[in-house]
Enzyme design. Structure first.
Site: not given
Length: 430
Positions: A79, A82, A134, A244
């Protein structure tokens, strides 16, 4: 040689061999426990011992890699993908644009922000759902809105990655929802480059560093509160300010973060880690970065920076101080490579409040602007007399007036005395 002497010699040899073996075992154990060391400013610093399969720690201030572990080996980003999705969306879409969630977006699996088909949200709300929760659904919705389809958006992602300078990175979707490492991969070195560009974007940095966000009610849901999943972001003085995470159902984890404390900016990427060990690995690398990057405090918060001329004030030279602490991190590690410049604000006139900004202290490292701090007044400045427009304070003006009056009085006195003497002489002549 007697049997007794031979026996003693044999026992001594056995003790000596055992001692050598113990020393060897202790040395090997110590090396494994503490790892290699590096010399920093006259002291030894142990190199990090982390769980992550690949890692990269980069200092933004010095433009140098601080730590690297298999940083050119391909790994699944999961993720943290992203971050690039959010950057491209911010670069191409207005924050207040309305988005109607499609069936495909609402059907995304894994972690989501629970979007429903037909729900109307803004691009900004999707960005918070993408980076804080997320949300695979939010990332997909941004991709569709930005490019018209997921396929076209993925092409934009790969083009942007090449523009950034990535040479061993490829994406097949906007959310990282895949375990296909043959087509969706990156390296720690490449993702450091992506993260640096993302964190230079103020909108991405702000959202990726938000601890709590209130999502407004929509046509399909009540309002709710999003909370960050980023390790260390909520810990006081950790230095982690944005980033992130990534996670897969097998327990694999990734993370990409920005560290910013005392003017030291670092970017950290961990790939092939575990969710359990990820926070510890992050803390270890943060500590290692602080220990190995040499910096110098130019001014502490509240340090006196002299006085500033103020036009029209009761006092015309007011003491000023640094509003915050500032540091310099030169690439050569030398204090002489850090310079400062006090840029005074022009046209500053009274009245002024205490703590009002009257200039900027700029810090340069390696000839480049590194950071700065506002320079503020330490006391309030009231409006002065008309003489203060000539930078003459009330006190100085009062002294000048007294001196002029004294001069006039003395002049009158001495002239009067002189006239009397002249009259007396004239009378004596007669």
């Amino acid at each position: 040689m007697t049997d007794r002497i031979k026996s003693a010699i044999s026992k001594f040899r056995a003790i000596l061999v055992c001692g050598m073996i113990c020393c060897l075992v202790f040395t090997v154990s110590a090396a494994q426990a503490y790892g290699d060391t590096v010399q920093v400013g006259g002291k030894k610093v142990s190199k990090p011992d982390i769980t992550a399969g690949a890692a990269a720690l980069y200092c933004v201030n010095t433009d140098k890699a601080i730590y690297s572990k298999d940083a050119n080996t391909r790994y699944l980003p999961f993720s943290i993908t992203k971050l690039l999705t959010a950057l491209i969306a911010v670069e191409n879409l207005p924050m207040d644009q309305k988005v109607t969630v499609s069936k495909e977006a609402a059907e995304q699996e894994g972690s989501t922000m629970s979007l429903q088909e037909g729900e109307v949200v803004t691009v900004e709300e999707l960005l918070y759902g993408t980076l804080m929760l997320s949300g695979n659904d939010a990332a997909y919705a941004l991709a569709e809105t930005c490019a018209g389809s997921e396929k076209k958006f993925v092409a934009m992602m790969n083009d942007r990655a090449r523009e950034i300078g990535c040479t061993d990175t490829h994406f097949i979707n906007p959310n990282g929802l895949t375990d296909d490492i043959t087509r969706h991969y990156t390296t720690a070195d490449d993702f450091v480059k992506i993260t640096e560009v993302c964190m230079k974007n103020p909108t991405v940095r702000k959202i990726a560093g938000t601890k709590k966000y209130k999502m407004p009610a929509t046509n399909k849901r009540e309002s709710e509160v999003f909370k960050t999943h980023l390790p260390l972001l909520t810990e006081k003085n950790s230095g982690v300010v944005a980033g992130k995470t990534g996670f897969w159902e097998t327990g694999q984890a990734t993370v990409s973060v920005l560290y910013d404390k005392n003017g030291l900016e670092m970017i950290m990427v961990l790939l092939g880690d575990t969710e359990k060990d990820r926070p510890d690995d992050m803390a270890i690398l943060c500590k290692y970065g602080r220990q190995t990057v040499k910096g110098f405090r130019v001014a502490a918060r509240g340090d006196s920076l002299g006085k500033k001329w103020i036009r029209g004030g009761k006092i015309t030279r007011v003491p000023v101080k640094a509003a915050k602490s500032v540091y310099g991190y030169p690439s050569d590690g030398k204090e002489s490579s850090v310079k400062t410049k006090f840029v005074k604000k022009t046209g500053v006139t009274s009245p002024l409040k205490k703590g009002e900004t009257v200039g900027t202290l700029k810090v340069y490292a390696d000839g480049k602007l590194a950071t700065s701090t506002p320079v503020v007044t330490t006391q309030k400045v009231e409006k002065g007399w008309f003489t203060s427009n000539l930078y003459i304070s009330n006190a100085v003006a009062a002294i000048i007036v007294i001196l002029i009056l004294l001069f006039l009085v003395l002049r009158y006195y001495f002239r009067t005395v002189a006239r009397r003497k002249r009259r007396k002489r004239r009378r004596s002549r007669r």
